[in-house]
Design a protein around this motif. Structure first.
Motif, PDB file in Angstrom:
ATOM      1  N   GLN A   1      43.553 -11.644  14.410  1.00  0.00           N
ATOM      2  CA  GLN A   1      44.512 -12.472  15.147  1.00  0.00           C
ATOM      3  C   GLN A   1      45.760 -12.748  14.309  1.00  0.00           C
TER       4      GLN A   1
ATOM      5  N   GLY B   1      47.127 -14.909  17.505  1.00  0.00           N
ATOM      6  CA  GLY B   1      46.342 -15.164  18.718  1.00  0.00           C
ATOM      7  C   GLY B   1      45.583 -13.928  19.150  1.00  0.00           C
ATOM      8  N   LYS B   2      44.577 -14.142  20.000  1.00  0.00           N
ATOM      9  CA  LYS B   2      43.876 -12.986  20.570  1.00  0.00           C
ATOM     10  C   LYS B   2      44.843 -12.230  21.465  1.00  0.00           C
TER      11      LYS B   2
ATOM     12  N   LYS C   1      48.744 -11.485  22.073  1.00  0.00           N
ATOM     13  CA  LYS C   1      49.987 -11.487  21.307  1.00  0.00           C
ATOM     14  C   LYS C   1      51.025 -12.456  21.890  1.00  0.00           C
TER      15      LYS C   1
ATOM     16  N   SER D   1      49.706 -17.683  21.128  1.00  0.00           N
ATOM     17  CA  SER D   1      49.164 -17.832  19.769  1.00  0.00           C
ATOM     18  C   SER D   1      48.368 -19.111  19.575  1.00  0.00           C
TER      19      SER D   1
END
Ligand code: PLP
Length: 382
Positions: A223, A229-230, A232, A235
């Motif tokens: 991430q 974040g998972k 993009k 976040s």
């Protein structure tokens, strides 16, 4: 006069030209520059080589250290960063990035002294600091496998396990190195590799990798390297753009086929040096740790007349380098932001005495002979 470089990366390229050119042209064909297929293949290949569950490609060895520390802060503290009360033990006899990564992750570096023989962090000094009154604010240890040789990982791991500390291995100089048959980067909670062009496995630009068996660290690093974040575009953490390029992964995949052969070539040059330079008064050879498989990123000798020897070699066209000319605890960036475990005597002696000799996998036997003869001449004339 012949000129002998520290490392001949052009000769390495010429040796592997066919494989490297074809790897690059494969990328030109598919045009998947970000998260392309070679990246996943390279990550899997390194994971099986080192013997870890996960490898995550990142943009440099420095970023590998920073992202691994950030992932550890999130995992262990539930916070984006460590804070200045969180201490991380490391050595001052390393490249700046090791200590700088600790600052960038919000923690305080604590520099302990090195072993005078191997120049690696002293496991005894780690223990001493941990047993002292200040030792209970330590959260982790970063051992640096300097010059390609493993630190005393038995002692370091047991000191850490006893107190619930994390261990992040700095493997930037030791790709392929081992401790008691286990590849470096597989012993701690995570490891940081560098593919800077002059490292044992070097790319054609910057690159790095994080090794770990820990699913949570892997998930967090994946991430962080794409903005935190998972998704993009959504976040969770303060992130980075720190991916490893497909193109670098493709080149490194091609070079990886030769890493053991190249490390063996380094080891045989090192044993030639050690046999031939043994017994010269005023010159000490690299110390070897029992149980460490050394991959000689550098072959580093010590002498009180280091600067004169360097000049003499230079006058004969032979390169040599001082790794490192300044210890981290003497740099402005660490002033007021790091702590020393007393006076770092062995570190300071090493700073004034070390000299690394050329050790290139493609180095010709006759060049090694010229280097050896020149060093013998230098000490004979004294
Ligand atoms: C090279 C190096 C790094 C940093 O790697 P980069 O890829 O140059 O960012 C970190 N630690 C040590 C010991 C190194 O030698």
């Amino acid at each position: 006069m012949r000129s002998i470089p520290m490392l001949n990366i052009r000769a390495e390229y010429e040796h592997l030209k066919r494989e490297i050119d074809s790897a690059i042209s494969g990328c030109l064909d598919h045009q998947q520059w970000i998260f392309g297929p070679e990246l996943a293949r390279f990550e899997e290949k390194v994971a099986s080589y080192i013997g870890v569950k996960h490898c995550i490609g990142v943009s440099s060895g420095t970023d590998a250290l920073v992202l691994a520390l950030r992932a550890l802060a999130i995992k262990l503290k539930g916070e984006d960063y460590f804070n200045s009360a969180d201490e991380i033990i490391t050595t001052a006899f390393t490249f700046t990035a090791t200590g700088d990564a600790i600052l960038r992750a919000g923690a305080t570096p604590v520099f302990v002294d090195i072993d005078p023989y191997t120049k690696n962090i002293s496991a005894e000094d780690i223990e001493n600091y941990l047993d002292s009154s200040s030792g209970n604010t330590v959260v982790g240890i970063i051992p640096v496998h300097l010059y390609g040789q493993s630190c005393r990982m038995d002692k370091i791991m047991s000191a850490a396990e006893k107190r619930g500390l994390f261990v992040l291995e700095d493997v930037a100089q030791a790709f392929g190195g081992m401790w008691r048959g286990l590849k470096l980067g597989s012993l701690g909670n995570a490891g940081a590799l560098s593919f800077f062009p002059t490292k044992n496995l070097g790319g054609m630009g910057d690159g790095g990798m994080i090794t770990t068996n820990d699913d949570a660290i892997m998930d967090l690093v994946r991430q962080l390297l794409k903005h935190g974040g998972k998704d993009k575009y959504n976040s969770d953490y303060i992130g980075y753009n720190a991916r490893l390029d497909t193109l670098q992964a493709a080149v490194l995949l091609a070079k990886m086929q030769y890493i053991d052969e190249f490390n063996d070539r380094r080891r045989s040059i090192a044993s030639l040096y050690s046999n031939e330079l043994n017994g010269i008064e005023g010159l000490s050879l690299p110390g070897h740790t029992l149980g460490a498989h050394h991959v000689y990123h550098q072959y580093t000798v010590c002498t009180a007349v280091r600067d004169n020897l360097k000049e003499y070699l230079k006058s004969r066209g032979i390169s040599s380098m001082v790794y490192y000319p300044v210890a981290l605890h003497k740099m402005r960036v660490f002033s007021g932001r790091a702590r020393n475990n007393g006076i770092l005597t062995n570190t300071e002696n090493a700073i004034s005495e070390v000299l690394s000799l050329p050790i290139s996998p493609m180095q010709k036997g006759e060049d090694t002979t010229v280097i050896i003869e020149s060093i013998k001449n230098f000490f004979d004339r004294r």
